[in-house]
Write a protein that holds these residues in place. Structure first.
Motif, PDB file in Angstrom:
ATOM      1  N   TRP A 178       0.832  -1.204   0.000  1.00 34.88           N
ATOM      2  CA  TRP A 178       0.000   0.000   0.000  1.00 34.88           C
ATOM      3  C   TRP A 178       0.864   1.250   0.000  1.00 34.88           C
ATOM      4  O   TRP A 178       0.594   2.200  -0.733  1.00 34.88           O
ATOM      5  CB  TRP A 178      -0.933  -0.030   1.216  1.00 34.88           C
ATOM      6  N   LYS A 179       1.907   1.196   0.827  1.00 39.91           N
ATOM      7  CA  LYS A 179       2.759   2.385   0.935  1.00 39.91           C
ATOM      8  C   LYS A 179       3.541   2.644  -0.353  1.00 39.91           C
ATOM      9  O   LYS A 179       3.688   3.780  -0.776  1.00 39.91           O
ATOM     10  CB  LYS A 179       3.759   2.207   2.089  1.00 39.91           C
ATOM     11  N   VAL A 180       4.065   1.575  -0.953  1.00 41.84           N
ATOM     12  CA  VAL A 180       4.972   1.765  -2.086  1.00 41.84           C
ATOM     13  C   VAL A 180       4.225   1.861  -3.409  1.00 41.84           C
ATOM     14  O   VAL A 180       4.532   2.698  -4.241  1.00 41.84           O
ATOM     15  CB  VAL A 180       6.017   0.627  -2.140  1.00 41.84           C
ATOM     16  N   ASP A 181       3.240   1.014  -3.619  1.00 39.08           N
ATOM     17  CA  ASP A 181       2.618   0.952  -4.934  1.00 39.08           C
ATOM     18  C   ASP A 181       1.146   0.570  -4.803  1.00 39.08           C
ATOM     19  O   ASP A 181       0.805  -0.574  -4.547  1.00 39.08           O
ATOM     20  CB  ASP A 181       3.369  -0.072  -5.799  1.00 39.08           C
ATOM     21  N   LYS A 182       0.287   1.556  -5.016  1.00 38.83           N
ATOM     22  CA  LYS A 182      -1.153   1.328  -4.816  1.00 38.83           C
ATOM     23  C   LYS A 182      -1.702   0.280  -5.786  1.00 38.83           C
ATOM     24  O   LYS A 182      -2.588  -0.490  -5.444  1.00 38.83           O
ATOM     25  CB  LYS A 182      -1.923   2.636  -5.021  1.00 38.83           C
ATOM     26  N   PHE A 183      -1.141   0.247  -6.968  1.00 31.83           N
ATOM     27  CA  PHE A 183      -1.651  -0.691  -7.965  1.00 31.83           C
ATOM     28  C   PHE A 183      -1.303  -2.124  -7.575  1.00 31.83           C
ATOM     29  O   PHE A 183      -2.107  -3.038  -7.744  1.00 31.83           O
ATOM     30  CB  PHE A 183      -1.069  -0.353  -9.334  1.00 31.83           C
ATOM     31  N   ASP A 184      -0.101  -2.321  -7.043  1.00 30.08           N
ATOM     32  CA  ASP A 184       0.271  -3.644  -6.550  1.00 30.08           C
ATOM     33  C   ASP A 184      -0.653  -4.066  -5.420  1.00 30.08           C
ATOM     34  O   ASP A 184      -1.044  -5.228  -5.315  1.00 30.08           O
ATOM     35  CB  ASP A 184       1.717  -3.627  -6.038  1.00 30.08           C
ATOM     36  N   PHE A 185      -1.006  -3.103  -4.584  1.00 35.08           N
ATOM     37  CA  PHE A 185      -1.916  -3.402  -3.484  1.00 35.08           C
ATOM     38  C   PHE A 185      -3.270  -3.851  -4.029  1.00 35.08           C
ATOM     39  O   PHE A 185      -3.878  -4.798  -3.527  1.00 35.08           O
ATOM     40  CB  PHE A 185      -2.066  -2.156  -2.599  1.00 35.08           C
ATOM     41  N   LEU A 186      -3.698  -3.181  -5.102  1.00 29.67           N
ATOM     42  CA  LEU A 186      -4.969  -3.554  -5.724  1.00 29.67           C
ATOM     43  C   LEU A 186      -4.918  -4.998  -6.226  1.00 29.67           C
ATOM     44  O   LEU A 186      -5.837  -5.789  -5.980  1.00 29.67           O
ATOM     45  CB  LEU A 186      -5.270  -2.608  -6.886  1.00 29.67           C
ATOM     46  N   ALA A 187      -3.811  -5.359  -6.908  1.00 24.30           N
ATOM     47  CA  ALA A 187      -3.667  -6.733  -7.405  1.00 24.30           C
ATOM     48  C   ALA A 187      -3.725  -7.709  -6.233  1.00 24.30           C
ATOM     49  O   ALA A 187      -4.348  -8.767  -6.300  1.00 24.30           O
ATOM     50  CB  ALA A 187      -2.355  -6.884  -8.168  1.00 24.30           C
ATOM     51  N   CYS A 188      -3.062  -7.326  -5.146  1.00 22.93           N
ATOM     52  CA  CYS A 188      -3.014  -8.166  -3.947  1.00 22.93           C
ATOM     53  C   CYS A 188      -4.422  -8.378  -3.390  1.00 22.93           C
ATOM     54  O   CYS A 188      -4.840  -9.501  -3.087  1.00 22.93           O
ATOM     55  CB  CYS A 188      -2.100  -7.481  -2.935  1.00 22.93           C
ATOM     56  N   MET A 189      -5.183  -7.297  -3.281  1.00 21.76           N
ATOM     57  CA  MET A 189      -6.536  -7.397  -2.735  1.00 21.76           C
ATOM     58  C   MET A 189      -7.457  -8.193  -3.659  1.00 21.76           C
ATOM     59  O   MET A 189      -8.306  -8.953  -3.211  1.00 21.76           O
ATOM     60  CB  MET A 189      -7.116  -5.988  -2.520  1.00 21.76           C
ATOM     61  N   CYS A 190      -7.270  -8.009  -4.982  1.00 23.13           N
ATOM     62  CA  CYS A 190      -8.070  -8.784  -5.930  1.00 23.13           C
ATOM     63  C   CYS A 190      -7.848 -10.273  -5.707  1.00 23.13           C
ATOM     64  O   CYS A 190      -8.784 -11.056  -5.688  1.00 23.13           O
ATOM     65  CB  CYS A 190      -7.681  -8.436  -7.374  1.00 23.13           C
ATOM     66  N   ALA A 191      -6.572 -10.643  -5.551  1.00 19.53           N
ATOM     67  CA  ALA A 191      -6.268 -12.055  -5.338  1.00 19.53           C
ATOM     68  C   ALA A 191      -6.897 -12.522  -4.025  1.00 19.53           C
ATOM     69  O   ALA A 191      -7.527 -13.576  -3.953  1.00 19.53           O
ATOM     70  CB  ALA A 191      -4.757 -12.263  -5.308  1.00 19.53           C
ATOM     71  N   PHE A 192      -6.760 -11.712  -2.976  1.00 19.76           N
ATOM     72  CA  PHE A 192      -7.251 -12.110  -1.656  1.00 19.76           C
ATOM     73  C   PHE A 192      -8.765 -12.320  -1.673  1.00 19.76           C
ATOM     74  O   PHE A 192      -9.271 -13.388  -1.336  1.00 19.76           O
ATOM     75  CB  PHE A 192      -6.858 -11.039  -0.630  1.00 19.76           C
ATOM     76  N   PHE A 193      -9.501 -11.291  -2.123  1.00 19.10           N
ATOM     77  CA  PHE A 193     -10.960 -11.404  -2.080  1.00 19.10           C
ATOM     78  C   PHE A 193     -11.472 -12.352  -3.152  1.00 19.10           C
ATOM     79  O   PHE A 193     -12.483 -13.021  -2.949  1.00 19.10           O
ATOM     80  CB  PHE A 193     -11.602 -10.023  -2.194  1.00 19.10           C
ATOM     81  N   GLY A 194     -10.764 -12.425  -4.277  1.00 12.78           N
ATOM     82  CA  GLY A 194     -11.150 -13.383  -5.304  1.00 12.78           C
ATOM     83  C   GLY A 194     -11.109 -14.803  -4.765  1.00 12.78           C
ATOM     84  O   GLY A 194     -12.036 -15.591  -4.949  1.00 12.78           O
ATOM     85  N   VAL A 195     -10.035 -15.136  -4.047  1.00  8.82           N
ATOM     86  CA  VAL A 195      -9.901 -16.478  -3.468  1.00  8.82           C
ATOM     87  C   VAL A 195     -10.973 -16.691  -2.402  1.00  8.82           C
ATOM     88  O   VAL A 195     -11.614 -17.745  -2.349  1.00  8.82           O
ATOM     89  CB  VAL A 195      -8.494 -16.659  -2.868  1.00  8.82           C
ATOM     90  N   LEU A 196     -11.201 -15.699  -1.567  1.00  6.73           N
ATOM     91  CA  LEU A 196     -12.156 -15.859  -0.463  1.00  6.73           C
ATOM     92  C   LEU A 196     -13.579 -16.039  -0.975  1.00  6.73           C
ATOM     93  O   LEU A 196     -14.307 -16.902  -0.491  1.00  6.73           O
ATOM     94  CB  LEU A 196     -12.138 -14.628   0.438  1.00  6.73           C
ATOM     95  N   PHE A 197     -13.981 -15.196  -1.961  1.00  3.89           N
ATOM     96  CA  PHE A 197     -15.398 -15.161  -2.305  1.00  3.89           C
ATOM     97  C   PHE A 197     -15.735 -15.889  -3.595  1.00  3.89           C
ATOM     98  O   PHE A 197     -16.881 -16.271  -3.794  1.00  3.89           O
ATOM     99  CB  PHE A 197     -15.888 -13.715  -2.394  1.00  3.89           C
ATOM    100  N   ILE A 198     -14.785 -16.055  -4.497  1.00  2.55           N
ATOM    101  CA  ILE A 198     -15.157 -16.704  -5.761  1.00  2.55           C
ATOM    102  C   ILE A 198     -14.566 -18.109  -5.809  1.00  2.55           C
ATOM    103  O   ILE A 198     -15.225 -19.071  -5.478  1.00  2.55           O
ATOM    104  CB  ILE A 198     -14.723 -15.855  -6.981  1.00  2.55           C
ATOM    105  N   SER A 199     -13.295 -18.202  -6.187  1.00  4.26           N
ATOM    106  CA  SER A 199     -12.669 -19.515  -6.108  1.00  4.26           C
ATOM    107  C   SER A 199     -11.172 -19.317  -6.228  1.00  4.26           C
ATOM    108  O   SER A 199     -10.702 -18.253  -6.643  1.00  4.26           O
ATOM    109  CB  SER A 199     -13.177 -20.454  -7.196  1.00  4.26           C
ATOM    110  N   VAL A 200     -10.445 -20.347  -5.862  1.00  2.00           N
ATOM    111  CA  VAL A 200      -8.990 -20.256  -5.850  1.00  2.00           C
ATOM    112  C   VAL A 200      -8.455 -19.915  -7.231  1.00  2.00           C
ATOM    113  O   VAL A 200      -7.659 -18.993  -7.405  1.00  2.00           O
ATOM    114  CB  VAL A 200      -8.415 -21.585  -5.328  1.00  2.00           C
ATOM    115  N   GLN A 201      -8.969 -20.633  -8.252  1.00  2.00           N
ATOM    116  CA  GLN A 201      -8.436 -20.392  -9.595  1.00  2.00           C
ATOM    117  C   GLN A 201      -8.801 -18.996 -10.095  1.00  2.00           C
ATOM    118  O   GLN A 201      -7.996 -18.294 -10.682  1.00  2.00           O
ATOM    119  CB  GLN A 201      -8.991 -21.377 -10.631  1.00  2.00           C
ATOM    120  N   ILE A 202     -10.072 -18.617  -9.873  1.00  2.00           N
ATOM    121  CA  ILE A 202     -10.517 -17.331 -10.434  1.00  2.00           C
ATOM    122  C   ILE A 202      -9.839 -16.175  -9.710  1.00  2.00           C
ATOM    123  O   ILE A 202      -9.437 -15.191 -10.338  1.00  2.00           O
ATOM    124  CB  ILE A 202     -12.054 -17.242 -10.389  1.00  2.00           C
ATOM    125  N   GLY A 203      -9.648 -16.314  -8.396  1.00  2.00           N
ATOM    126  CA  GLY A 203      -8.932 -15.282  -7.659  1.00  2.00           C
ATOM    127  C   GLY A 203      -7.544 -15.068  -8.234  1.00  2.00           C
ATOM    128  O   GLY A 203      -7.096 -13.934  -8.445  1.00  2.00           O
TER     129      GLY A 203
END
Lengths: 656, 656
Positions: free
Chosen positions: A459-484
């Motif tokens: 978050w501190k260094v690169d907001k876009f990287d943080f976004l990718a990170c959050m997409c992976a996290f919530f994608g895995v939690l709420f959709i599925s491992v592969q889709i996340g």
């Protein structure tokens, strides 16, 4: 002598007010065309840069045939490189570390197999054959090989979606072995074809989010064992799992909860100890085995009471049976096996390579990524024929291995031997091991994958990287491992494309008293040059951005003209494009330069190019674009361009 | 004064042989951190660079409310911008050009509708309403709007794959209108959301291949009309079409072939004339209409003979009937309509925008891509409700329009009026027009899309672009129009990713007597600096390339050390990384810099960074990586770094 400035002094009759001044301008150096290469040569160079960046053949140069053969064998079987120098003192270290990781590998092997919905013994089989193979083929000295949580989870969730492991256990097992085979084939081919860079597309940011999401998913799955629920959902997402947990509240067993929590607390406390004091690594390493032993003894003593806590039950003794006949090459689920194989293959590769590289760089040796992929791939291909499922280098066990002082791959051999003894003689002892202890071990292992401090840093260094990170996290939690995972990779690639499609353009100014030209936005002392607009393009010029650049540059010119009008300065006469950071160009880019020159010509503005690098220069030359430019339109540095142009239009330049 | 070098002269006791020399080194300038921006500010800046590169609001700045409203209306309805200044002399030019393109648009409209498997009259409807709308909404002065060959072909082939236009003509027509609606919605939303850059992903190289492939496919389809075959395949690929042609050899009619060939030769000859002499554009423009008139009269006279040549037959008189009730929003083929709409939408956008931009740049005015998308989108949305199918600016007719002297969009109004007259009064005249004439007109029109000289230029300038072009060409010929296009876009994107994944790294050397450092590979006079290796990285440092860069840089260092050993020079002490061309960095890149520093530290090599640009500097600073570097590790230019380091390790530097 360095730095001695021997600028050629030229006579320039520049009017400064009313007196004629004599200023020294730097000598003008011409831009070179890179040495000519034939199409074949340049293709060869490009392919070798693409596939052999580390030049793996350099050691074979200037060697005799026999030495080449020896080096070749050592390349493919690194054991021949280190075995001849192996000594007793090295063995002492490897013995201790091997026994340490074995005490961790046995309970984890059983637990991870359960995570993949496989019989527990498959986890032990997978901790026996693959480590032996790796010790022959692998080039990392600290990698502890065996089943890992992420790959187990992904295999379990992908296969269980289509085939129930309880209703069709044999088909499920066949699919698991087949997926393992394809994981191996995929890994080995990536290595062989030197396509290892595909693994690089899983960025660290993506992995931080993905692993945290997977850790939460895995931990939630363990609620089954920790709460003693018997009717649990087969789904992996957070919503159905939690609703299943609360729907079956009546199945919760307080005995299971109390016992489970006590062991979980014990394991977490042991984990904390080694995190605070790395020298006490053995506490963490021994804790899982200790819990297994203590709980097994406890439940052996309680075996005649009805405590309602499920145990592992009967386990077969004996070594890995062959499983080549279990491979499944036809039918409805063949596609599923391939897909699962490829995804678990790439995930386990990513973990194995990353772990190998981490410890290699800590000890100043190098691990060849493509070579490692070949080793891990062969290990899984052989594994699939000897009742093993997907294995790789485990991060947690490799860390223990390293801390316990492992020096070579012999620690893997020691571990495998310990597993061998277990498989041959100790299997009946696990009969009374409660399942909840496996759940506690898994939770303790995966909790370390949640690296929130890394996320904060992103978050501190690169907001876009943080976004990718959050997409992976919530994608895995709420959709599925592969889709996340797919979403996160998509976001990462989108970022690259976005950077290319919308490149930065900057206005350069002169830092007074020097020949340095820097971004006016960053360097407040940088001064604009009268009548000249100096623009830097910070990206390759491609079809994807040439229209954007055209629009953006025309806007810079318009804004500069407005500024000049407002300040009543000398009118704009020349646009200098600094191409230093334009590292590549394609035909659309060449077209763009030509188009820009024409547009400026119609407005009586001169376009000057500065420092096109090798490949760009070659293409500008090859497409004959440069011929349409007049003389004095190509310079090696901005300073030379400014000096020469200013003397050409004989205007006084207002640099203080 | 520009170029005046006032380098600070410092005392440096460098030993040269045995005497102490005094050399001047440049003053050292520190690297600036760009001015601090809040997260909101920087996000705002980034979004505005991303979506509003041309700053469309600049004209609204410093204006009163009323003027803003006027400017806003003029922005969305450019007709209000030019109509007040319209004059009789402009109308004269527009009248001539409008009549010229009408004579081309009427036969082409009928022909292209047949290409899309639609009733011929739809082509005329589509040449009436959309040009009127465009003259109000569009900002190009030379675009001639109407149906175009590529979009017609793609719509025809995509819809025909699933629904037969002869067996289910009403459903087919419904799907065509629905696809047109979605094409319009898609185009207008791209424009409204300012996502116009999506069109840029169809590179010129891709389009050259795609259009050539489509032209071949379209011409082959015309063999049906030219040979008089009645049982023709419904497929589009080259193999089934050619085999169908030869399977039905017995259906070939010599009357059709002779008549068709004569008219084709006439049309091709007329086309050649205007290519050789652009002033005779009217010959080309009038030829199709002339052929239609001549052939219609001919077959009217022959109407009682059995010549076996098919004619258009009865056509209904009257204006565009409303078709909003024909739109199809449910059922099996709804997805097909959306897909067809999006693909034809993006293709027609690409053609329209490219044509608009070409003529705008020839006449030194600007066309706002996003604004044009909105105009074309609205035109198609309204078109779908007034019996029109996908329309856009046609390249061939716009060129004729331009050559005929069109000055404003009034030429489109003139054309639409001519079509209006045709629709109201002249439709029965087409009864005896033979179908073969339409085939000949289509072939003549599409043959210009095969631009082999552009393909040769691609080969000369950029082999990879040529590959993308060939992929599109052969993909369209042998697989299908959509897949050919998808492959070509994939190849283009792969190229971008490849450039990022495998960036160029270069060794820099000093050009004697200057402070310029350039690629040793390109500049033979560039000299290495003793004990120092200067590397330039020519790409952003991302997760996708940080591992590669690590390997590649370590290889450069190894090779440099081998070279030094072979030549017995001073041992390597310092690696200078020139980051000028590193235009962006992400967290993996930051990690890479840190990792590299640690690796070099273990080998007692110093790592020095030069000229990190704004954003890179911000991230290096934000992640506190720079703190781990010692003093004298960050410089603004390579020359300053070399000078300062060399004075630090007091070695004689061997620059001649």
């Amino acid at each position: 002598m360095v730095g001695v400035s021997d600028h050629q002094v030229r006579d320039s009759n520049l009017e400064a007010g009313s007196t004629v001044v004599r200023i020294s301008v730097p000598a003008v150096h011409s831009v070179c065309l890179p040495p000519k290469k034939s199409g074949l040569e340049s293709a060869k160079h490009r392919l070798s840069e693409m596939f052999f960046p580390d030049d793996p053949f350099h050691r074979f140069k200037n060697q005799k045939l026999f030495e080449r053969v020896v080096l070749g064998v050592q390349y493919f079987f690194p054991i021949f490189e280190w075995a001849p120098h192996y000594s007793l003192s090295l063995f002492k270290s490897d013995l201790i570390s091997g026994l340490t990781i074995a005490s961790l590998a046995i309970p984890q092997g059983i637990s991870y197999a359960k995570l993949a919905n496989l019989p527990p013994i498959i986890g032990l089989y997978s901790s026996f054959v693959p480590p032996l193979l790796y010790s022959i083929l692998g080039s990392s000295r600290h990698l502890a090989v065996g089943p890992v949580s992420i790959a187990s989870l992904v295999m379990g969730s992908m296969l269980e979606e289509m085939v129930s492991s309880t209703a069709q256990p044999v088909l499920y097992l066949k699919l698991a072995f087949t997926a393992t085979l394809f994981a191996g084939v995929f890994q080995a081919s990536l290595g062989f074809l030197r396509l290892g860079f595909i693994v690089d597309f899983l960025s660290k940011a993506t992995l931080v989010g993905f692993m945290a999401g997977a850790a939460v998913i895995v931990s939630l799955q363990q609620l089954k064992g920790m709460l003693g629920i018997t009717h649990f959902t087969g789904k992996m997402q957070i919503v159905p799992v939690l609703s299943s947990v609360f729907e079956h509240k009546h199945e919760w067993s307080w005995q299971t909860i109390v016992t489970g929590l006590s062991f979980l607390l014990f394991l977490l406390a042991a984990r904390q100890i080694s995190m605070r004091r790395p020298r006490l690594f053995w506490v963490t390493a021994a804790a899982p085995l200790a819990s297994v032993v203590i709980s097994t003894i406890l439940f052996f003593l309680l075996r005649h009471k009805d405590h309602g806590i499920s145990t592992i039950g009967h386990l077969q003794k004996g070594l890995n049976p062959p499983s080549a006949n279990m491979l499944y090459f036809h039918g409805d689920y063949f596609g599923l096996a391939i897909k699962t194989g490829i995804i678990t293959g790439i995930l386990s590769l990513t973990e194995g390579i990353a772990v190998g590289r981490t410890f290699a760089s800590m000890n100043n040796y190098q691990v060849d990524g493509n070579k490692e992929m070949l080793a891990i791939g062969v290990m899984n291909m052989v594994g699939s024929c000897t009742s093993c499922y997907v294995t790789t280098g485990s991060f947690s066990r490799s860390a223990v291995n390293y801390n316990a002082g492992a020096k070579t791959a012999v620690s893997n051999i020691v571990m495998a031997s310990t597993v061998l003894v277990t498989l041959l003689f100790l299997m009946p002892l696990f009969h009374y091991t409660p399942n909840l202890i496996l759940a506690a071990i898994i939770i303790t292992a995966v909790i370390g994958l949640i690296d929130y401090s890394a996320a904060i840093k992103l978050w501190k260094v690169d907001k876009f990287d943080f976004l990718a990170c959050m997409c992976a996290f919530f994608g895995v939690l709420f959709i599925s491992v592969q889709i996340g995972l797919a979403i996160a990779v998509g976001v990462s690639i989108f970022k690259i494309l976005m950077h290319v499609t919308r490149p930065n353009t900057i206005v350069l100014g002169n830092i007074p008293g020097t020949q340095i030209y820097q971004n006016i936005g960053s360097y407040s002392e940088a001064m604009r040059i009268s009548s000249v607009l100096i623009l830097g393009i910070e990206a390759p010029i491609y079809f994807a951005n040439s229209n954007y650049l055209q629009e953006r540059i025309l806007r810079w010119v318009r804004e500069e003209e407005e500024r000049i009008q407002a300040k009543r300065e000398n009118s704009l006469k020349c646009i200098i494009l600094d191409l230093t950071a334009v590292t590549a160009i394609d035909t659309s880019g060449v077209e763009f330069i030509l188009e820009l020159r024409k547009t400026f010509e119609k407005r009586s503005l001169q376009l000057v190019l500065v420092n096109p690098v090798g490949d760009v220069m070659r293409k500008l030359h090859g497409s004959k674009v440069l011929e349409s430019f007049g003389p004095n339109s190509l310079y090696l540095t901005v300073a030379e361009a400014v000096a020469d142009i200013s003397s050409a239009f004989k205007t006084h330049l207002c640099i203080p």
